[in-house]
Design a protein around this motif. Structure first.
Motif, PDB file in Angstrom:
ATOM      1  N   LEU A  29       0.829  -1.211   0.000  1.00 57.65           N
ATOM      2  CA  LEU A  29       0.000   0.000   0.000  1.00 57.65           C
ATOM      3  C   LEU A  29       0.861   1.258   0.000  1.00 57.65           C
ATOM      4  O   LEU A  29       0.547   2.239  -0.683  1.00 57.65           O
ATOM      5  CB  LEU A  29      -0.958  -0.014   1.191  1.00 57.65           C
ATOM      6  CG  LEU A  29      -2.028  -1.111   1.166  1.00 57.65           C
ATOM      7  CD1 LEU A  29      -2.745  -1.202   2.507  1.00 57.65           C
ATOM      8  CD2 LEU A  29      -3.019  -0.876   0.028  1.00 57.65           C
ATOM      9  N   LEU A  30       1.967   1.234   0.759  1.00 60.00           N
ATOM     10  CA  LEU A  30       2.890   2.375   0.766  1.00 60.00           C
ATOM     11  C   LEU A  30       3.560   2.548  -0.595  1.00 60.00           C
ATOM     12  O   LEU A  30       3.737   3.670  -1.078  1.00 60.00           O
ATOM     13  CB  LEU A  30       3.952   2.206   1.856  1.00 60.00           C
ATOM     14  CG  LEU A  30       3.475   2.427   3.290  1.00 60.00           C
ATOM     15  CD1 LEU A  30       4.507   1.913   4.281  1.00 60.00           C
ATOM     16  CD2 LEU A  30       3.180   3.906   3.535  1.00 60.00           C
ATOM     17  N   GLN A  31       3.929   1.448  -1.227  1.00 58.21           N
ATOM     18  CA  GLN A  31       4.526   1.524  -2.560  1.00 58.21           C
ATOM     19  C   GLN A  31       3.559   2.173  -3.545  1.00 58.21           C
ATOM     20  O   GLN A  31       3.930   3.064  -4.313  1.00 58.21           O
ATOM     21  CB  GLN A  31       4.935   0.128  -3.054  1.00 58.21           C
ATOM     22  CG  GLN A  31       6.139  -0.431  -2.352  1.00 58.21           C
ATOM     23  CD  GLN A  31       6.414  -1.878  -2.710  1.00 58.21           C
ATOM     24  OE1 GLN A  31       5.497  -2.652  -3.017  1.00 58.21           O
ATOM     25  NE2 GLN A  31       7.681  -2.259  -2.645  1.00 58.21           N
ATOM     26  N   ASP A  32       2.306   1.726  -3.511  1.00 57.41           N
ATOM     27  CA  ASP A  32       1.294   2.287  -4.417  1.00 57.41           C
ATOM     28  C   ASP A  32       1.095   3.776  -4.161  1.00 57.41           C
ATOM     29  O   ASP A  32       0.895   4.559  -5.091  1.00 57.41           O
ATOM     30  CB  ASP A  32      -0.040   1.560  -4.256  1.00 57.41           C
ATOM     31  CG  ASP A  32       0.010   0.116  -4.728  1.00 57.41           C
ATOM     32  OD1 ASP A  32       0.966  -0.252  -5.439  1.00 57.41           O
ATOM     33  OD2 ASP A  32      -0.906  -0.648  -4.361  1.00 57.41           O
ATOM     34  N   LYS A  33       1.164   4.178  -2.904  1.00 52.80           N
ATOM     35  CA  LYS A  33       0.902   5.564  -2.531  1.00 52.80           C
ATOM     36  C   LYS A  33       2.100   6.485  -2.800  1.00 52.80           C
ATOM     37  O   LYS A  33       1.927   7.617  -3.259  1.00 52.80           O
ATOM     38  CB  LYS A  33       0.542   5.629  -1.039  1.00 52.80           C
ATOM     39  CG  LYS A  33       0.307   7.029  -0.514  1.00 52.80           C
ATOM     40  CD  LYS A  33      -0.010   7.019   0.969  1.00 52.80           C
ATOM     41  CE  LYS A  33      -0.182   8.445   1.499  1.00 52.80           C
ATOM     42  NZ  LYS A  33      -0.418   8.452   2.950  1.00 52.80           N
ATOM     43  N   LEU A  34       3.326   6.006  -2.533  1.00 54.01           N
ATOM     44  CA  LEU A  34       4.475   6.911  -2.487  1.00 54.01           C
ATOM     45  C   LEU A  34       5.474   6.806  -3.636  1.00 54.01           C
ATOM     46  O   LEU A  34       6.120   7.801  -3.960  1.00 54.01           O
ATOM     47  CB  LEU A  34       5.233   6.706  -1.165  1.00 54.01           C
ATOM     48  CG  LEU A  34       4.459   6.992   0.112  1.00 54.01           C
ATOM     49  CD1 LEU A  34       5.280   6.630   1.323  1.00 54.01           C
ATOM     50  CD2 LEU A  34       4.035   8.450   0.154  1.00 54.01           C
ATOM     51  N   GLU A  35       5.646   5.633  -4.198  1.00 54.95           N
ATOM     52  CA  GLU A  35       6.700   5.487  -5.201  1.00 54.95           C
ATOM     53  C   GLU A  35       6.439   6.377  -6.405  1.00 54.95           C
ATOM     54  O   GLU A  35       5.341   6.419  -6.934  1.00 54.95           O
ATOM     55  CB  GLU A  35       6.860   4.028  -5.612  1.00 54.95           C
ATOM     56  CG  GLU A  35       7.518   3.217  -4.522  1.00 54.95           C
ATOM     57  CD  GLU A  35       7.741   1.753  -4.879  1.00 54.95           C
ATOM     58  OE1 GLU A  35       7.399   1.331  -6.003  1.00 54.95           O
ATOM     59  OE2 GLU A  35       8.263   1.034  -4.011  1.00 54.95           O
ATOM     60  N   GLY A  36       7.470   7.113  -6.792  1.00 51.97           N
ATOM     61  CA  GLY A  36       7.374   8.045  -7.905  1.00 51.97           C
ATOM     62  C   GLY A  36       6.938   9.438  -7.492  1.00 51.97           C
ATOM     63  O   GLY A  36       6.957  10.360  -8.299  1.00 51.97           O
ATOM     64  N   ARG A  37       6.561   9.618  -6.217  1.00 48.26           N
ATOM     65  CA  ARG A  37       6.146  10.939  -5.738  1.00 48.26           C
ATOM     66  C   ARG A  37       7.359  11.722  -5.278  1.00 48.26           C
ATOM     67  O   ARG A  37       8.344  11.165  -4.836  1.00 48.26           O
ATOM     68  CB  ARG A  37       5.146  10.798  -4.602  1.00 48.26           C
ATOM     69  CG  ARG A  37       3.888  10.088  -5.120  1.00 48.26           C
ATOM     70  CD  ARG A  37       2.675  10.295  -4.346  1.00 48.26           C
ATOM     71  NE  ARG A  37       2.395  11.690  -4.079  1.00 48.26           N
ATOM     72  CZ  ARG A  37       1.600  12.089  -3.112  1.00 48.26           C
ATOM     73  NH1 ARG A  37       1.022  11.213  -2.333  1.00 48.26           N
ATOM     74  NH2 ARG A  37       1.370  13.365  -2.926  1.00 48.26           N
TER      75      ARG A  37
END
Length: 187
Positions: A29-37
Motif C-alpha cells: 500500500l505504501l509503494q502504491d501511494k508513495l513510489e514516484g512521488r
C-alpha cells in the motif's frame, strides 16, 4: 544522490484486507501511494524497502478503510546543488539535451555543453560542432554538475534540474577519454 531514509506515513487499509494487516500488505500500500512521488524534504521516493512498525488503526467517520501509521525505510533520490552526476542523454532538442539522472531528467542547455558552437541536427537528433568532430546524441553517457533545481511536488515530471558540463572533468564520456589520451600523448 540516492539515500536510504526512515520515514513515517499513514496508509489506508481497505475493508477487504482488514483481517490480515501484515507488513507485506502495508509495504504494498505504501509503494502504491508513495513510489514516484516527490517530496521537498527527501526528494523522489524510488522504492519502499522495509516496514518496521505498524501503529494501531484509526477509523475516520464516513470512510470505509482503517488508517495505520507505519514506520518504514525507503530509497529516495534527492539531487543536490553542485553534485556531479553521470547520466545518459535521453532526448536532444534545439536548445540542449535532456540527461536521465535517476527518476528525473536534467537539462543540459546548449550553452552549457561546450565552448564550441553546437548546431542542432534535427534529422539525426544530435548536437554537432562545426569546428570539430564533437557530437552529442541520444544514448551518450555524460558527466555534469547540478547548478539549478526547482522541485514540483505535485507533478514530479515538471521538476526542473539545470546542468552544466563546461567545467574541467565534465562532458561527454567520449570527449573526456579523448582529452586524457591527448594529455598522455603530449607528456
Amino acid at each position: 544522490m540516492y539515500k536510504r531514509v526512515r520515514l513515517k506515513d499513514t496508509v489506508e487499509v481497505p475493508p477487504k484486507h482488514l483481517a490480515d494487516v501484515t507488513p507485506q500488505l502495508v509495504k504494498q500500500l505504501l509503494q502504491d501511494k508513495l513510489e514516484g512521488r516527490m517530496d521537498e524534504e527527501v526528494g523522489s521516493v524510488v522504492s519502499v524497502i522495509e516496514v518496521h512498525d505498524i501503529g494501531d488503526g484509526a477509523v475516520i467517520p464516513n470512510r470505509p478503510g482503517v488508517y495505520y501509521e507505519a514506520e518504514f525505510d525507503a530509497l529516495t533520490f534527492d539531487p543536490e546543488m553542485q553534485e556531479v552526476i553521470d547520466g545518459e542523454v535521453v532526448e536532444v532538442v534545439n536548445f540542449g539535451a535532456f540527461i536521465g539522472i535517476g527518476p528525473v531528467d536534467g537539462l543540459l542547455h546548449v550553452s552549457q555543453i561546450s565552448n564550441e558552437y553546437l548546431a542542432f541536427d534535427d534529422e539525426n537528433q544530435q548536437l554537432a560542432s562545426r569546428d570539430s568532430n564533437a557530437v552529442l546524441g541520444v544514448g551518450d553517457a555524460v558527466r555534469a554538475r547540478i547548478v539549478t533545481k526547482s522541485i514540483d511536488e505535485r507533478n514530479p515530471r515538471d521538476s526542473k534540474i539545470g546542468l552544466t558540463a563546461k567545467q574541467p572533468g565534465l562532458g561527454k564520456h567520449g570527449w573526456l577519454k579523448e582529452e586524457r589520451q591527448n594529455a598522455a600523448a603530449s607528456e
